[in-house]
Design an enzyme around this catalytic site. Structure first.
Site, mmCIF file in Angstrom:
data_model
loop_
_atom_site.group_PDB
_atom_site.id
_atom_site.type_symbol
_atom_site.label_atom_id
_atom_site.label_comp_id
_atom_site.label_asym_id
_atom_site.label_seq_id
_atom_site.Cartn_x
_atom_site.Cartn_y
_atom_site.Cartn_z
ATOM 1 N N CYS A 198 34.574 33.814 33.902
ATOM 2 C CA CYS A 198 33.701 33.225 32.883
ATOM 3 C C CYS A 198 34.302 31.936 32.345
ATOM 4 C CB CYS A 198 33.453 34.215 31.746
ATOM 5 S SG CYS A 198 32.107 33.685 30.650
ATOM 6 N N LYS A 210 35.628 29.756 30.074
ATOM 7 C CA LYS A 210 36.920 29.245 29.607
ATOM 8 C C LYS A 210 38.091 29.833 30.379
ATOM 9 C CE LYS A 210 34.241 27.262 26.987
ATOM 10 N NZ LYS A 210 33.125 28.053 27.545
ATOM 11 N N SER A 228 26.384 24.531 26.358
ATOM 12 C CA SER A 228 26.540 25.332 27.562
ATOM 13 C C SER A 228 26.212 24.478 28.779
ATOM 14 C CB SER A 228 25.595 26.529 27.502
ATOM 15 O OG SER A 228 25.428 27.109 28.778
#
Length: 573
Positions: A128, A130, A476
């Protein structure tokens, strides 16, 4: 294959060699490790696996599979875990403040585990957003031979005979608020949008940084676009475990691979794929770990001259699975190299140069996802850097798939995302407005939240390109529309965005790379004199500590000086 390792020159000698290390070796014997294995190089297998979200659910199994490769290559594998904060679940509420902070925690925790246990090499598994840059930052910080492995993307969902992703669900929330999507439809969509394991399927942040892993040379060729559910992912993990031992033998390290030219290659691939604006936050942070000065403006200069050639969601039609089947990142780099856009002499984890790896790829003219650089989707402009009186320290916008690149309108100012989202849900946003969301920067948030819930709701209401949104926070990779993030200096530092008032005119020109606040300087001077710093609710704990140490977004929102201030490198202890 028999490899030659000089243990006396490896970090693991500090926990395994000599009479004084007998207590340390007793721990290894307790775990069933033999004397022969203790004499081998120690390889950390770092997994960001967990059950928090489908992005991470296959990572532990892939890290376990890598152990066989390490053993075959002559090493002793040592698996451990780090955290992940999954943006799709943290999004739209206070939990999102934890997301960017988790990048630093991931890098720090991997560093501390490797330092504490004196591992000689590292294979990192992430899924995911980060966790990808966090894992690669740790590799560059430690500078032990390393390979990055992406866990793979999710397969697309199917709804009304169309491929869908989680972003479609976020946008459907806005459509529901507008009365255009019955609750029954929304519920039906949410149940099929994410059909199994893997990270978000479009060219959002996870897949953007997965492409970076290959472009910058830290991942095996054409390994990262393979979807998570494919059984061949285990083979990639095994290959990574075995290849890292070749890197140990040759002492090829991440900073040998990730040169400034390699960072330029990575930025090219972000732009060419219409990748996430977060790429311009994470590349400077990775560069900081290697002691390379590579900030938002360096990234933006590369974006200006890079053709947009991958037709990927959210701006395009396809998802990561389609790109994998079209030939993957190396297929894209094949045409970029032919067009003279890449530095081919950069070393990679294969032990060969990028050009040598690309030479093994045959261009497929029949696939539909990746365009030839001679006939791009647009000549430039997947992602664009901005600068001007509203953002002296820069800003960024993703324009892939957008029709409108110039926007001017009156400001509608909010001091947090929650107030903005409430106004959007209440349909209290006028067409033509420039929505300003401030005090959401790295320091002011704290944590620099993404705004997907708000931007997706705007799109669902049909306002996607009828309003603009400007923030010192970020977006995002799934965001689309005229959305400008990373505005700096941030409001918490008294940047111009802190001085904007309702009705002020703001002009954005993504063709020229300009963002200006059209207010006279004497008016701004009076506002600046009256401005007072604000406090937030996070006066203790991890978010407080982060706000005290984090730097500006244009330099990657990093929390330490990086390799430029080093007096020693871990790999050389």
């Amino acid at each position: 294959m028999i490899r030659n390792f000089d243990k006396s020159r490896l970090p693991s000698r500090h926990v395994s060699v000599g009479p004084e290390r007998a207590p340390h070796r007793s721990y290894y014997y307790a775990m069933g490790i033999t004397e022969e294995d203790i004499a081998k190089p120690f390889v950390g297998l770092a997994s960001a696996g967990n059950n928090s979200a489908p992005c991470n659910t296959t990572l532990d199994a892939q890290a376990d599979a890598a152990q066989a490769g390490v053993i075959a290559g002559g090493g002793m594998p040592r698996r451990f875990n780090t955290i992940t904060v999954t943006d799709g679940i943290a999004m739209g509420h206070q939990g999102m403040k934890s997301s960017l902070v988790s990048r630093e925690v991931i890098a720090d925790s991997v560093e501390l585990s490797v330092r504490g246990h004196c591992y000689d090499a590292l294979v990192g598994f992430a899924g995911c957003d980060k966790s990808l840059p966090g894992m690669m930052m740790a590799m560059l910080r430690l500078n032990v031979p390393s390979i990055f492995v992406y866990g793979g993307s999710i397969l697309p969902g199917r709804f009304h005979d169309k491929d869908v992703t989680v972003v479609d669900v976020f946008e459907a929330v806005g459509q529901h608020a507008a009365g255009n999507c019955p609750l029954k439809e929304l519920i039906a969509l949410e149940k099929v949008a994410c059909p199994g394991h893997g990270a978000c399927g479009g060219q959002f942040t996870a897949n953007t940084m997965a492409c970076v892993g290959e472009a910058i040379g830290l991942s095996l060729p054409n390994s990262n676009m393979m979807p998570a559910p494919f059984v061949d992912r285990a083979g990639i993990a095994v290959a990574a475990g075995e290849q890292v031992m070749a890197l140990v033998e040759a002492q090829i390290r991440p900073r040998d691979i990730c040169t400034r030219d390699a960072f330029e290659n990575a930025a090219r691939v972000v732009a060419a794929t219409g990748g996430s604006t977060n790429g311009a936050l994470h590349l400077p942070a990775m560069a900081n770990e290697a002691g390379i000065d590579f900030d938002l403006f360096d990234v933006a200069e590369i974006f200006k001259t890079t053709p947009y050639i991958a037709d990927l969601k959210p701006g395009g039609r396809y998802v990561a699975k389609d790109m994998y089947e079209a030939g993957g990142v190396y297929m894209l780099m094949k045409t970029l190299m032919a067009g003279g856009f890449l530095h081919g002499d950069c070393m990679t984890v294969t032990g060969k140069t990028l050009a040598e790896n690309i030479d093994r790829v045959t261009w497929n003219p029949d696939q539909k996802v990746i365009y030839d650089v001679k006939t791009p989707i647009t000549p430039t402009g997947g992602v664009v850097g901005l600068r001007g009186s509203l953002a002296p320290d820069g800003a960024i916008v993703k324009v892939a798939g957008m029709q409108r690149l110039v926007f001017e309108g009156p400001a509608r100012v909010f001091d947090c995302e929650e107030d903005t989202f409430a106004a959007v849900e209440a349909r209290d946003i006028a067409e033509g407005a420039v929505i300003v969301i401030r005090y959401e920067g790295p320091k002011g948030g704290p944590g620099m939240r993404e705004m997907l819930s708000t931007t997706a709701a705007l799109y669902g209401l049909g306002l996607g390109e009828k309003v603009a949104l400007v923030t010192d926070g970020r977006f995002s990779g799934g965001t689309r529309g005229f959305c400008i993030g990373h505005v700096g200096p941030e409001a918490a530092d008294g940047g111009p965005i802190a001085l904007v008032e309702d009705g002020d005119r703001i002009r954005i020109d993504a063709e020229q790379g300009v963002i200006d606040l059209l207010v006279d300087e004497d008016v701004l001077a009076a506002r600046r004199a009256a401005w007072l710093p604000r406090t937030n609710d996070y006066q203790a704990g991890a978010l407080w500590r982060y706000a005290k140490t984090v730097g500006p977004a244009y330099k990657g929102a990093v929390t330490h000086p990086g390799a430029a201030a080093e007096t020693h490198v871990y790999a050389d202890i």
